[in-house]
Each structure stands twice: as structure tokens, then as C-alpha cells.
Design a protein around this motif. Structure first.
Motif, PDB file in Angstrom:
ATOM      1  N   GLU A 146       0.861  -1.195   0.000  1.00 23.07           N
ATOM      2  CA  GLU A 146       0.000   0.000   0.000  1.00 23.07           C
ATOM      3  C   GLU A 146       0.889   1.234   0.000  1.00 23.07           C
ATOM      4  O   GLU A 146       1.732   1.376   0.882  1.00 23.07           O
ATOM      5  N   ASP A 154      -2.576  -3.194  -3.055  1.00 19.09           N
ATOM      6  CA  ASP A 154      -3.195  -1.967  -3.555  1.00 19.09           C
ATOM      7  C   ASP A 154      -3.160  -2.016  -5.085  1.00 19.09           C
ATOM      8  O   ASP A 154      -2.167  -2.437  -5.685  1.00 19.09           O
ATOM      9  N   MET A 163      -0.897   2.274  -7.509  1.00 11.39           N
ATOM     10  CA  MET A 163       0.380   2.667  -6.908  1.00 11.39           C
ATOM     11  C   MET A 163       1.236   3.297  -7.994  1.00 11.39           C
ATOM     12  O   MET A 163       1.144   2.900  -9.159  1.00 11.39           O
TER      13      MET A 163
HETATM   14 MN    MN Z   1      -2.594   3.568  -3.761  1.00 13.83          MN
END
Ligand code: MN
Length: 129
Positions: free
Chosen positions: A8, A52, A55
């Protein structure tokens, strides 16, 4: 209890996800970018990965492909985490090969139940049940 890798790029979200998982008794490792996550996963294969989607640099889709291409990590369950599920996103996430997905902001109950079901599925397949 499982060993979980959380990927993340948002430090606040990373901290929250790690806090929730640690509170539930899991052993948690965090990575703020996909390259770091891939290195950690190759070194010590986790029971579950939270990835995630959005990114900078390598995104969650590319990172998943890299995990699936490696013998050691190809069958590790991966849950996608996404800030806003847009129309078509759940289908795209499933088609990419993610095992599940969770929308942010994280809600304790939904978050932990998604994690628990994959951890249990992983334990069953390892035990050959
Ligand atoms: Mn993100």
C-alpha cells in the motif's frame, strides 16, 4: 494466525491495515511499493497478500502478474484493495486473477472477514482437507 504482506503506497492506509490485522493476531509485514513487496514475498513467502491496485510505478495488476509468474508465489492468495470501485472494476480485478477485493476506506468487519475466509481456505488446501 497468518503471515500477511500488505502492499500500500498510502502510509495512513498501510498503517491502518497493519493495525487491524495485527489486532486480529496476524503477523504482518508492510511494503510501500510493488518492487519492495515482490522482494519480500520471494524471500519469505506469505500466507496472504493484500495488494493496492493504484500505486505509482508498478501497479497492483503488474505486481500480481509477477507473483503468479514465480513458482514460490504463484498460488499465494492475493486480495486487491482499491480506493473506489468504478464500474467494471470488480470484473477487471477478478479477470486479472485476484482472489478477492476490498474497497477503501477499510471497514474492520468486512476487511477481517475477507482476510479470514482466504486464510482458512489456504489452511484447508495446505492440510489437504
Ligand atoms: Mn494507492
Amino acid at each position: 494466525m497468518a503471515r500477511i504482506l500488505v502492499v500500500e503506497d498510502n502510509p495512513g492506509n498501510l498503517k491502518l491495515a497493519m493495525f487491524i490485522l495485527e489486532s486480529a493476531g496476524h503477523e504482518v509485514v508492510g511494503a510501500e511499493d510493488a518492487a519492495t513487496a515482490l522482494a519480500i514475498a520471494a524471500e519469505s513467502v506469505p500466507d496472504l497478500i493484500l495488494m493496492d491496485i493504484q500505486m505509482p510505478g508498478m501497479d497492483g495488476y503488474q505486481a500480481l502478474s509477477s507473483l503468479r509468474a514465480l513458482e514460490a508465489t504463484k498460488s499465494v492468495p492475493v486480495i486487491a484493495t482499491t480506493a473506489h470501485a468504478m464500474k467494471g472494476d470488480p470484473e477487471k480485478i477478478q479477470a486479472a486473477g485476484f482472489d478477492d477485493y476490498i474497497c477503501k476506506p477499510f471497514r474492520y468487519k468486512d476487511f477481517l472477514s475477507a482476510v479470514a475466509s482466504l486464510v482458512e481456505a489456504g489452511e484447508r488446501s495446505r492440510d489437504g482437507r
